[in-house]
Each structure stands twice: as C-alpha cells, then as structure tokens.
Design an enzyme around this catalytic site. Structure first.
Site, PDB file in Angstrom:
ATOM      1  N   GLN A   1     -10.458  -2.267  -2.472  1.00 41.69           N
ATOM      2  CA  GLN A   1     -11.976  -1.820  -2.379  1.00 41.69           C
ATOM      3  C   GLN A   1     -12.808  -2.099  -3.398  1.00 41.69           C
ATOM      4  OE1 GLN A   1     -12.323   0.951   0.078  1.00 41.69           O
ATOM      5  NE2 GLN A   1     -14.267   0.646  -0.546  1.00 41.69           N
TER       6      GLN A   1
ATOM      7  N   HIS B   1      -7.400   1.242  -6.904  1.00 39.31           N
ATOM      8  CA  HIS B   1      -7.698   0.792  -5.667  1.00 39.31           C
ATOM      9  C   HIS B   1      -8.400  -0.622  -6.043  1.00 39.31           C
ATOM     10  CE1 HIS B   1      -7.871   0.480  -0.996  1.00 39.31           C
ATOM     11  NE2 HIS B   1      -8.161   1.701  -0.881  1.00 39.31           N
TER      12      HIS B   1
ATOM     13  N   ARG C   1       0.543  -1.115   0.097  1.00 43.30           N
ATOM     14  CA  ARG C   1       0.230   0.254  -0.009  1.00 43.30           C
ATOM     15  C   ARG C   1       0.953   0.868   0.122  1.00 43.30           C
ATOM     16  NH1 ARG C   1      -5.527   1.544   1.822  1.00 43.30           N
ATOM     17  NH2 ARG C   1      -5.178   3.885   2.596  1.00 43.30           N
TER      18      ARG C   1
ATOM     19  N   ARG D   1     -14.806  -4.842   2.842  1.00 40.04           N
ATOM     20  CA  ARG D   1     -13.013  -5.526   2.968  1.00 40.04           C
ATOM     21  C   ARG D   1     -12.306  -6.502   3.020  1.00 40.04           C
ATOM     22  NH1 ARG D   1     -10.194  -0.531   1.878  1.00 40.04           N
ATOM     23  NH2 ARG D   1      -8.438  -1.674   1.204  1.00 40.04           N
TER      24      ARG D   1
ATOM     25  N   CYS E   1     -15.409   5.330   0.586  1.00 37.11           N
ATOM     26  CA  CYS E   1     -13.981   4.380   0.706  1.00 37.11           C
ATOM     27  C   CYS E   1     -13.806   4.478   2.692  1.00 37.11           C
ATOM     28  CB  CYS E   1     -13.283   3.928  -0.142  1.00 37.11           C
ATOM     29  SG  CYS E   1     -11.915   5.850   0.092  1.00 37.11           S
TER      30      CYS E   1
ATOM     31  N   ASP F   1     -15.346   9.881  -2.537  1.00 36.60           N
ATOM     32  CA  ASP F   1     -14.083  10.734  -1.861  1.00 36.60           C
ATOM     33  C   ASP F   1     -13.519  11.281  -0.752  1.00 36.60           C
ATOM     34  OD1 ASP F   1     -11.931   8.896  -0.593  1.00 36.60           O
ATOM     35  OD2 ASP F   1     -10.860   8.781  -2.501  1.00 36.60           O
TER      36      ASP F   1
END
Length: 328
Positions: A137, A134, A107, A316, A271, A230
């Site tokens: 996600q 991502h 990440r 997730r 997210c 986001d």
C-alpha cells in the site's frame, strides 16, 4: 539495481534508492499498460501462491492482474482452504509452497508469520498486509503522491485516527525513509509504538524528514500536502469496540474543515474500504446503532476533487507488479 531474490516484507528493509527504483519501475510498467504494451514475457511460465488469512478486494485483484500481465499463473489460498498454522506449521508451509511456486504472497495477522515464511522459503515472499505493516500500500501511495506533486522529499503527510497498526506504522516508516514529514493526529492512546517512533526519528534525521505526534488536529494538518486516514476498527477486532472508537476518534475525522485547514494544495487518501456513507452492510449497521452517517471521512471529502482514493487503488496493481517483476 538488482533486487532479484529479495523478500518484500516491510519498507524498513529497503533503502530510499531501492524504494525509488521500485516506484520508477512501477511508473514504467503503468505507462506500458496504458499504451497496451504487453510485458507477459517477463516471467512467463512462473506461478505464485497467494495466501489470504484476511480477505481482500484490492490486494487480491492487484496480485492476480499483475501476475497475469507478467505471464504468471496464480493459486489463491483463502482462509478456509489453507492449513497454514492449523494442521501445518508456517515453516513447513513455506518449504512446501516454495518447492512448487516461484513466489509467495501472504496477507494475514502478525508480522512474525510473514517473516517466518520468508525465513524458510526458497523463493521471494511478499507482504500483502500484516497487523504491523502494509508495504505494498505504501508504494501505491508514494506513486500516487509523486504523480500528483511531482516529488516526494519535503511532502507533509498527516495521518488521522488510529496510528498504532499497519497504516500508521507504515506511513511513519515511509515518510522517514523518503525524507517526508509525518504527523500522527490522534490521542496518545493511539500513537504508534514508541520504539518504532524512535527508530523512524533516527532514519528521518538522515533523510531530512521528521516525525511528529500530536493531539491537535488543526495544528497537525496545517499546511499538509496529504491528509489520510483508515477505518477505525481493523479486521479481526471485535465489533464491541466500535462505540469506544467512535467516541475517541471522532475528533480526528477527515472533514471539510480539516481539508480547508490543510490548504488548497492538500489531497485526501485512504487505503479503502472507507465508511463515508451508509451504502455498506457494516456502515448501515453502525449508522443504525450510533445514529451517524459517516465515520473516519465525510462523504463530502471522499467524493471531492481532492480525493485521490481511486487513483491510489489502481496504483496498487502497478506497484505490486513492479515488486514481483523486480524480485523474481
């Protein structure tokens, strides 16, 4: 379906059938988790490395709990405890870690870093987030949407705000792959990369999906099944750009008028973390500087029955577990 040994770097690398397989496996593992059925014999005795150049709550917890449930151990390498890219090259890091671990999660920053890790690693590499994509996600969001509506093909998803980076890119790719209708609602400055747009349009033409970019928030969200957004300033970006983002993206805030315009069927997704109030250090600082109490989404929408953000966050873990179970 055999995905053993595969890296999980971006959904562009997977077919719609493979993505559906991962969702089905995630649903199966989630059902077993809810029923208390253990799956710790699936990968017992294995170990994975978790490289975090960007900090996280959900991604770290999801990988650690999922790995534990599968019988595996984890080693967390935080930004200050890894030599990747500093004293040791990405290629050398990959070769060292893949000799000790059965899987590697990354990440961090550029997609090229996780791609290079995968190139030199002897074990599967999973993308926990890069600047460009991502994918974990996206699986969580697809599972959440499918659980709510019962299907994916034909779903209209409207993304509000800055669509240039990982979330906007990933939603566009995901919708194209799964025959869904993606709409980016923002100014042209914040549209996704033109080359990726064309690639996704070509994919959507084969799956029955569509890609739309519009400045008109009301037209873009009309009839949407899913409205998502986001934060307006991503990790690693300087604080100085808050004023610019607030000025330019405020017309694309997700509020009650937007949700009402989408229709009764619409759900809200994010997210996380979300700046929907002033109960965080950053939120309080922004509120004091700019005189606002909420940013990309209003608290009214975030706390409404239409909001599935916490179901999304839980998923997730289930989808990450499926990725690891399938690829190790």
């Amino acid at each position: 379906m055999n995905l053993k040994g595969r890296d999980f770097l971006k959904l562009l690398d997977f077919t719609p059938e493979e993505i559906t397989y991962l969702l089905d496996l995630a649903a199966e593992l989630k059902d077993k988790k809810k029923k208390g059925i253990l799956v710790d014999d699936m990968h017992r005795g294995k170990n994975i490395a978790l490289i975090f150049e960007k900090t996280s709550t959900r991604t770290r917890c999801s990988f650690e709990v999922a790995a534990h449930d599968l019988g595996m151990g984890t080693t967390y390498l935080e930004p200050d405890s890894s030599q990747i890219g500093k004293k040791e090259s990405t290629a050398d890091t990959a070769r060292v870690l893949s000799s000790m671990f059965e899987g590697i999660q990354y990440r961090g920053f550029d997609q090229s870093i996780v791609e290079e890790l995968a190139k030199y690693s002897k074990v599967p590499v999973w993308n926990g987030l890069t600047n460009e994509f991502h994918p974990t996600q996206m699986l969580a969001d697809l599972l959440t949407i499918r659980e709510h509506f019962g299907y994916l093909k034909g779903i209209k998803l409207a993304y509000m705000g800055d669509a240039r980076y990982n979330m906007g890119n990933s939603y566009m790719v995901t919708c194209a792959k799964m025959g869904m209708h993606f709409v980016a609602c923002t100014t042209p400055k914040y549209f996704p990369d033109a080359a990726l747009v064309e690639e996704c349009k070509a994919i959507a033409a084969q799956t029955g999906g569509s890609i739309t970019l519009t400045e008109d928030a009301m037209a873009g969200t009309k009839g949407a099944h899913v409205v998502c957004t986001d934060v307006w300033v991503s990790m690693g970006e300087p604080d100085e750009i808050w004023a610019e983002r607030i000025r330019e993206l405020s017309p694309y805030q997700v509020n009650k008028a937007i949700m009402d315009n989408a229709g009764e069927q619409a759900i809200f997704m994010h997210c996380l973390p979300a700046f929907h109030d002033l109960k965080t250090k950053v939120g309080a600082e922004i509120g004091e500087r700019f005189g606002i109490t909420e940013m990309e989404v209003t608290d009214e929408v975030f706390e409404s029955p239409k909001s599935l953000v916490f179901e999304e966050a839980e998923n997730r873990m289930h989808t990450i577990k499926a990725v690891m179970a399938a690829t190790l």
